[in-house]
Design an enzyme around this catalytic site. Structure first.
Site, mmCIF file in Angstrom:
data_model
loop_
_atom_site.group_PDB
_atom_site.id
_atom_site.type_symbol
_atom_site.label_atom_id
_atom_site.label_comp_id
_atom_site.label_asym_id
_atom_site.label_seq_id
_atom_site.Cartn_x
_atom_site.Cartn_y
_atom_site.Cartn_z
ATOM 1 C CG PHE A 136 -1.876 1.190 1.204
ATOM 2 C CD1 PHE A 136 -2.996 1.179 0.373
ATOM 3 C CD2 PHE A 136 -1.634 2.316 1.975
ATOM 4 C CE1 PHE A 136 -3.860 2.269 0.320
ATOM 5 C CE2 PHE A 136 -2.496 3.418 1.928
ATOM 6 C CZ PHE A 136 -3.608 3.387 1.105
ATOM 7 C CG ASP A 221 5.352 3.654 1.659
ATOM 8 O OD1 ASP A 221 5.419 4.300 2.716
ATOM 9 O OD2 ASP A 221 4.303 3.506 1.008
ATOM 10 C CE LYS A 250 -0.912 5.743 7.762
ATOM 11 N NZ LYS A 250 -0.617 4.930 6.583
HETATM 12 C C1 LIG Z 1 -0.919 5.238 5.147
HETATM 13 C C2 LIG Z 1 0.073 4.852 4.137
HETATM 14 C C3 LIG Z 1 0.246 5.598 2.954
HETATM 15 C C4 LIG Z 1 -0.659 6.732 2.570
HETATM 16 O O1 LIG Z 1 -0.555 7.822 3.431
HETATM 17 P P1 LIG Z 1 -1.628 9.006 3.328
HETATM 18 O O2 LIG Z 1 -1.142 10.004 4.324
HETATM 19 O O3 LIG Z 1 -2.965 8.397 3.668
HETATM 20 O O4 LIG Z 1 -1.610 9.505 1.948
HETATM 21 C C5 LIG Z 1 1.268 5.238 2.104
HETATM 22 N N1 LIG Z 1 2.071 4.204 2.382
HETATM 23 C C6 LIG Z 1 1.936 3.466 3.497
HETATM 24 C C7 LIG Z 1 2.883 2.339 3.756
HETATM 25 C C8 LIG Z 1 0.924 3.758 4.403
HETATM 26 O O5 LIG Z 1 0.769 3.001 5.494
#
Ligand SMILES: *Cc1c(COP(=O)(O)O)cnc(C)c1O
Length: 401
Positions: A136, A221, A250
């Site tokens: 994700f 990420d 986050k």
């Molecule tokens: C939450 C998340 C995102 C997206 O972050 P947003 O602030 O909602 O755009 C991207 N990558 C990972 C691994 C995430 O957990």
């Protein structure tokens, strides 16, 4: 005006299905709703509230900065942005920072940089981006396409091209598809939304080697894993694998929206003036809070505390499972943990989350079979104990139903 949950259905786009509870204030790892019912927070706003609610360091940073200057745009730089960037680069592999406002935007910047870097250095054929199934990376069209769940990217028209997916932890599959046309490999150093899947050591190191072999960039990420969540400042540090580009969001703002993409001087060169940008990116309010969050988390006390608290959670889950036999395993690391439901409770993660809320506990899910927990990194041990007791009640209510 009377604000009720019904108002949500009246005025909000129906892409979310929020709980019936409307919280109005929080302190530490406790939250109170409109009726003054108290909840223990094991959700942390989905791994965002790394210091709980209204942590004094963050409240001070926010209110102090609010008296000074809120916003300039990138026509001018500002002190909080530069101070936070200095800390991010001093404490990681990176030399350069690009600010965004969310995880998706940070990843969008990383992907655009990777494509531009490949074009600048190797020509237009090197455009393949490889990512992992169940991964994700956010909800912009590029990031959702790179993400490994088609349900999130289908139905919006033609997708950005040259994006491929292989199974996480399958080094042979990655090897088979990689070539000198590979521009970048994007991965989470522990899949969060995809089900708390840890990489094997061999896989993490193997991905790095394949990237080196094919002159491809490795993008980590760390939007969910970063800023202490797994017990190291960033997860790559514990893995012993250094990416070329890392994204963080986050927990970076502890609840204030901010994201960043960090990289080396050499790679950063491809984002020349005019190539990419953001109006809010590097906003002084966000960066002031980010700096306070970073300083508070990046201490031995907090980072070691994560490992101790993880142990308390794991013991608690084991005790609950010994009594009720609902989990097949506990996955994850640090304070990003997932209780995987066994055969008998398949597909019922949401029921456990709702039952938790009914018993005064905020929890999360990852998919339909995992109850996920991402509490504050400084949650007091008494709150963990009380939250686990409430979770046990929730589990009992489902098992005995
Ligand atoms: C939450 C998340 C995102 C997206 O972050 P947003 O602030 O909602 O755009 C991207 N990558 C990972 C691994 C995430 O957990």
């Amino acid at each position: 005006m009377q604000v009720t949950r019904e108002l949500f259905d009246e005025v909000m786009v129906p892409n979310y299905a929020p709980s019936s509870i409307i919280p109005v204030r929080g302190q530490g790892s406790r939250v109170w709703d409109q009726n003054d019912n108290e909840l223990i927070d094991f959700a942390g706003g989905i791994a965002v509230n790394c210091l709980g609610h209204c942590h004094p360091a963050l409240v001070n940073a926010l209110t102090e900065q609010a008296q000074k200057i809120w916003h300039l745009s990138n026509v001018m730089t500002n002190e909080p942005a530069l101070r936070l960037a200095k800390k991010l680069t001093d404490n990681t592999f990176a030399d350069k920072v690009y600010y965004a406002n969310s995880g998706a935007e940070s990843n969008e910047a990383a992907l655009k940089l990777a494509r531009r870097w490949a074009l600048d250095n190797h020509g237009s054929d090197k455009d393949q981006i490889i990512a992992f199934k169940q991964g994700f990376h956010g909800r912009t069209f590029f990031t959702v396409t790179v993400g490994g769940q088609e349900a999130y990217s289908n139905g919006f028209g033609p997708k950005p091209g040259a994006v491929e997916h292989v199974e996480y932890n399958d080094l042979e599959a990655l090897k088979a598809i990689m070539s000198d046309k590979t521009c970048a490999v994007m991965m989470e150093p522990l899949q969060g939304e995809g089900g708390l899947v840890s990489p094997t050591d061999e896989f993490a190191k193997g991905v790095r080697e394949l990237c080196d072999e094919h002159n491809a960039l490795l993008i980590f990420d760390e939007v969910q894993t970063g800023v202490g969540r797994l017990g190291a400042l960033y997860a790559y540090m514990d893995l012993g694998v250094t990416p070329d580009i890392l994204t963080t969001a986050k927990a970076l703002g502890g609840g204030f929206p901010i994201g960043a993409m960090i990289t080396t001087t050499e790679i950063a060169k491809s984002l020349k003036p005019g190539t990419h940008g953001s109006t809010y990116g590097g906003n002084p309010l966000a960066c002031a809070v980010g700096e306070a969050a970073f300083d508070t988390v990046n201490t031995e006390e907090v980072l070691n505390g994560v490992k101790e608290k993880e142990a308390q959670f794991r013991e608690g889950f084991a005790a609950i499972n010994a009594k009720y036999n609902v989990f097949s395993e506990i996955r994850g690391k640090g304070l990003l943990l997932g209780a995987v439901l066994n055969e008998q409770y398949q597909g019922r993660a949401r029921d456990f989350m709702v039952a938790s809320a009914d018993n005064g506990l905020m929890a999360l899910v990852a998919g339909t079979n995992i109850v996920r927990f991402a509490p504050s990194l400084v949650i007091p041990s008494e709150d963990i104990a009380e939250g686990l007791a409430r979770f046990e009640k929730a589990v009992a209510s489902i098992v005995n139903a």
